[in-house]
Each structure stands twice: as C-alpha cells, then as structure tokens.
Design a protein around this motif. Sequence first.
Motif, short mmCIF file in Angstrom:
data_model
loop_
_atom_site.label_atom_id
_atom_site.label_comp_id
_atom_site.label_asym_id
_atom_site.label_seq_id
_atom_site.Cartn_x
_atom_site.Cartn_y
_atom_site.Cartn_z
N SER A 218 0.78 -1.24 0.00
CA SER A 218 0.00 0.00 0.00
C SER A 218 0.81 1.29 0.00
CB SER A 218 -0.91 0.02 1.24
OG SER A 218 -0.15 0.23 2.43
N PRO A 219 2.09 1.33 -0.37
CA PRO A 219 2.84 2.58 -0.22
C PRO A 219 2.34 3.71 -1.10
CG PRO A 219 4.10 1.02 -1.54
CD PRO A 219 2.93 0.26 -0.97
N HIS A 220 1.55 3.39 -2.14
CA HIS A 220 1.05 4.40 -3.07
C HIS A 220 -0.33 4.93 -2.71
CE1 HIS A 220 -0.39 0.49 -4.11
NE2 HIS A 220 -0.97 0.82 -5.24
N PHE A 221 -1.01 4.30 -1.75
CA PHE A 221 -2.39 4.68 -1.46
C PHE A 221 -2.53 6.15 -1.08
CE2 PHE A 221 -4.22 0.24 -0.12
CZ PHE A 221 -3.93 -0.24 -1.38
N ALA A 222 -1.54 6.69 -0.40
CA ALA A 222 -1.64 8.06 0.10
C ALA A 222 -1.52 9.11 -1.00
CB ALA A 222 -0.56 8.31 1.16
N PHE A 223 -1.18 8.70 -2.22
CA PHE A 223 -0.83 9.68 -3.24
C PHE A 223 -1.83 9.77 -4.40
CE2 PHE A 223 3.10 8.26 -1.15
CZ PHE A 223 3.50 9.49 -0.61
N HIS A 224 -2.98 9.09 -4.27
CA HIS A 224 -4.02 9.25 -5.29
C HIS A 224 -5.37 8.92 -4.67
CE1 HIS A 224 -6.30 9.04 -9.01
NE2 HIS A 224 -5.26 9.58 -9.63
N PRO A 225 -6.38 9.76 -4.89
CA PRO A 225 -7.68 9.57 -4.25
C PRO A 225 -8.46 8.37 -4.75
CG PRO A 225 -7.77 11.40 -5.80
CD PRO A 225 -6.33 11.01 -5.68
N ASP A 226 -8.12 7.83 -5.93
CA ASP A 226 -8.85 6.68 -6.46
C ASP A 226 -8.32 5.35 -5.91
OD1 ASP A 226 -10.34 8.42 -7.88
OD2 ASP A 226 -9.54 7.90 -9.85
N LEU A 227 -7.27 5.41 -5.12
CA LEU A 227 -6.73 4.20 -4.50
C LEU A 227 -7.40 3.99 -3.14
CD1 LEU A 227 -2.99 4.74 -5.45
CD2 LEU A 227 -4.51 2.95 -6.33
N PRO A 228 -7.34 2.79 -2.59
CA PRO A 228 -8.00 2.54 -1.31
C PRO A 228 -7.52 3.46 -0.19
CG PRO A 228 -7.45 0.46 -2.37
CD PRO A 228 -6.79 1.55 -3.18
N THR A 229 -8.33 3.56 0.85
CA THR A 229 -8.03 4.39 2.01
C THR A 229 -6.73 3.92 2.66
OG1 THR A 229 -10.39 4.66 2.40
CG2 THR A 229 -8.91 5.24 4.21
N PRO A 230 -5.77 4.82 2.87
CA PRO A 230 -4.51 4.41 3.50
C PRO A 230 -4.71 4.00 4.95
CG PRO A 230 -4.30 6.55 2.39
CD PRO A 230 -5.76 6.24 2.48
N GLY A 231 -4.12 2.89 5.34
CA GLY A 231 -4.20 2.45 6.72
C GLY A 231 -3.54 3.43 7.67
N GLU A 232 -2.43 4.04 7.22
CA GLU A 232 -1.67 4.93 8.10
C GLU A 232 -2.42 6.22 8.41
OE1 GLU A 232 -0.19 5.77 3.83
OE2 GLU A 232 -0.89 4.07 5.03
N ARG A 233 -3.47 6.52 7.64
CA ARG A 233 -4.27 7.72 7.90
C ARG A 233 -5.65 7.37 8.46
NH1 ARG A 233 -3.04 11.47 2.51
NH2 ARG A 233 -0.75 11.53 2.75
N SER A 234 -5.81 6.14 8.93
CA SER A 234 -7.12 5.67 9.38
C SER A 234 -7.14 5.31 10.86
CB SER A 234 -7.54 4.44 8.56
OG SER A 234 -7.61 4.75 7.19
N GLY A 235 -6.16 5.78 11.60
CA GLY A 235 -6.13 5.50 13.03
C GLY A 235 -5.24 4.36 13.42
N ALA A 236 -4.43 3.85 12.49
CA ALA A 236 -3.53 2.74 12.82
C ALA A 236 -2.44 3.20 13.77
CB ALA A 236 -2.92 2.17 11.56
N ALA A 237 -2.11 2.34 14.73
CA ALA A 237 -0.97 2.63 15.60
C ALA A 237 0.33 2.44 14.86
CB ALA A 237 -1.02 1.73 16.83
N ALA A 238 0.35 1.47 13.92
CA ALA A 238 1.55 1.20 13.12
C ALA A 238 1.14 0.67 11.77
CB ALA A 238 2.45 0.19 13.84
N THR A 239 1.85 1.10 10.75
CA THR A 239 1.62 0.63 9.38
C THR A 239 2.97 0.36 8.73
OG1 THR A 239 -0.36 2.00 9.18
CG2 THR A 239 0.57 1.13 7.14
N VAL A 240 3.11 -0.82 8.16
CA VAL A 240 4.34 -1.21 7.47
C VAL A 240 4.07 -1.22 5.96
CG1 VAL A 240 6.04 -3.04 7.17
CG2 VAL A 240 5.09 -2.59 9.43
#
Length: 505
Positions: A218-240
Amino acid sequence: MHRRRRHPRRQPDRRDQCATGVWTLKHDTAPLFDSLKQFVERDQAPFYSPGHKGGRTLDPWFRAHLADLDLNNLPDTDTLHCPEGPIADAEELIADAWGVGQSFILVQGSTSGNIAVALSALRPGEPVLVARNAHKSVLAGLVQVGARPIWLEPRWDARFGVAHGLDADVVERAFAESAAKALWVLHPTYYGTTGDIAALAELCRRYDAKLLVDGAHSPHFAFHPDLPTPGERSGAAATVQSVHKILSGLSQAAVLHVDPTQLDPATVRRALQLIQTTSPHFAIMASIDLARRQMMTDGREMLEATLDRARRTAGRLAAIPGLTVLRPDHLAGPGTGLHQLDETKLLVGTSTLDMDARDVVARLNAVHGVQPELSGTGHVLCISTIGNTEADMDRLVAGFDEVARRAGRRPEESHGMVADVLAVRPEPVLTPREAFFAGAESVRLSEAAGRIAAEAITPYPPGIPLVMPGERLDVEVLALLTALRDGGNPISASDPTMGFVKVVT
C-alpha cells in the motif's frame, strides 16, 4: 499460491573430471550471476515487483552510481540505528509525505517492520486478533514476542480462488468474545483488495485496542484519491509498507509509520536496533528518499496514468473468452472484507480455461516474454506500476489472448474442499512461540492424531493455513489433510507430500 520463480532443480554441467578421475566443482562459473544476467537480458514485459521495473523509474544518476552508493556508516552518511543527520531528515520528510506522526526507514523489507511492530506493540501472552492469511513475517513477530493470536478467517472469494480482508462483523464478534489488545490486519491483500479499514479502526477505538496494519502493498495509497483508504491515515498505531513493491524503491526498501500517541517511537527504534543490520545498504535507503520525492513531485500524475493503463487493460482482458478480471463491480460493500480495490493490480481469473494457471504463466513467459507476479489455483496476478508502459500492456493482452485460445474452455473449476478448510477450527494449545521453541519431530501423518503442530500447514486453495504452530492435529484435521493430499491439492509444509508432519515432542 505458486510463485513464478519456482522451477525444477536444474543440473547444470558445473563439474570437471581431473586426471585421477575425481570430479571437482568448476569455480570459474557463477551460476546465480549467470542466471540473473540471462533473465535481465531477455526482452520481456515485467508484471512483477519491484515497482521500478528494471530501473525504468529510477533517478538516472542514482541508477548509474549504485555501486558508488554502497557505503558504510560514516560521518557524512549518518547511521541508521541512531540517525542524527541526513537519515533523520529523510525520515522526517517520509512522515510528512505520508501524513503520519513518525516514520522509520527499513532496509530488510516489510518483514523487519512487522517483527518490530510485534516487539513494540504486543506483550508475551497478550491476546491479539490476527487475520489468518497474514504474511509469515507476522507469524515471525508473534513467535518472537510470545503473544497469543486469535486467528480470524478472511472473506473467501470462490470466483477467483483468493482470500480478501476481514469482515467487520467477524472482528466485532472476536473483540466481544476476547480481551484482545490489538487487531493485526492485511491492508491490502496481495491481490489489492481491502477490508473496510475505517470500520475496523472504529472497532479498535471502541474496544480500546491498537490497529496494526501490514500494508506491504500500500505505499502508493496516500498519493491518489482513487486508491483505497490508506491504513496509516485511518487511526492505525503502526503501518508497514514495502516501497520496493509498488514505487521506485530497490528490493528490501520499506518504511514503518507509527502514531506516537499510541506507540512510543523510542520503543520502536529500540526494536529496530535489535532487528536491522548494522551495515545497511545506503542505496536502498536512498531509493526510499527518492521514491518519496518522486511521489510528492510527480506522484499524482504518474499514478493517474498507471490507473488509466490498468483500467483499460482490465477491460481488454475481461473481453477475452475464458478470462475474468477482478474489478470494482465485484466489491461487496462497506463493512466487508472486499470493500475497496487497488485497480493497478490485475487479478485475472482463469478457472474456465482448460489449462492450469501455472502453465498459463509458463507459456506467457516462454512464448510471449510476459512475466506475471504469481499464479494460484484459478488465477494469475499481474502487478502493474508506474514503471509499466503501453507496450507492456499490449503484450500482456496479446499473450493472454493467445494462451486462452490455445487452452480452450472447460466448466468452471471447483475449489473442492475449500469450504471444509475454512470451517475447521483446530484447538490452540500453545502460542506460536511456545511451539517454535518446543522440541519437534517428524511423524507420519497417519500417526499424528492428538499431537500439536510445530509448523504451519497451508493448502492451496485457499492459501490460508489449515493448521498453525501450536494447534492440535485432531481426527477431523487429519482426515481433511489426508483428503487434500490424496486429491492432489498443493500443500505448503515441511513435507509437501504430507507423508510426515512436524509436531511438538
């Protein structure tokens, strides 16, 4: 799942016979290098990771000076374990780019990140909800920490023969029935599908539990709105995340994002100091820095083009008789384990072709110079990224068209005993750590009734472990394993023939 790189052991002529008649190995050869050189020099369309596709998206100076960048921890280069200079600056930029509290550079892939997450967020004996189709590095983290996993079955998709994410109602029941302190999810799966990460995050807040995300793909999710919701911006304590899988990182390039309000950064750094090499490859670290810069300057445009290519290609592939492509209209809705889809992934269903998916991949590679990422029972996965071109897509479609016509059709493939595999719940007796450090022996499968497994045993399909280390091999489990073996199902275990099984002594 059958990785593309698996092939029968070759027996090359690498021996000389001297005058005495004694055979000696030929040390003027370099079999691994020769194999890599031959592969690289072939003309092919790459649909596998890493995302830079043979260096196509790498910075030109960086690509030309890779050997020069093989440096050590010097005053000018900084030190990964205790960064104070350019590595620290790079990590600050990574955190800002992905919109998180703090980020850490990883040089041993998402595997090192998942183990560090376990060491930082879990405690020995502590219950944690874990998707049963988790990557083996999650199991490795559980072994190192000694936490007690409560395994949750992901959503199964019989159309493609793959497992997706976790349904929210499955997670809610597990929280209600346990005292779990964390939920560890795969977001997305290998195939680009996700559960409803917002719903899962809300459940974690309600039950005062940490959300841990294995977001390797998922490293690309944060950079385009048509990709799935990023885990790291959804309240995750840790995202790899594996920067190398999708973006322009070299293999093993990854990042770990943490929310400092939930997970102490100093504790995470201490865990990484235990895990990561003291001789990190600076080119790997620099590739993460460059991939971040690329995404922040040109990422939206590059991903827009990638999505457009992938969507058009999905339509062309789906029009080929005998093929199905996982697309947004297959999604099952909010709250389900099939909530969102990364459309850059091309999961091609082949269950109605009269050809095994492994043979489909072999012909695509040998005849058409098209190399997918992997094949599994009834499907082929092709990873498209910012590094692919229109010419790649044309070759992919032409290759699949020829293979499909050559293969012909058959009735849709049945996944046999998948329902039985998903329904069986072996009794947990030991934690994975206890099972790992206990003595072990190999016994005949027919003589293993009542014994405790010392290994994971995973039939394909569904590619979800039927047995985890520390679970009891009862009569029902052994009967199903025997039936799977006798039916010719591929099984991942220490003995894939299932004549013997590793058990705790």
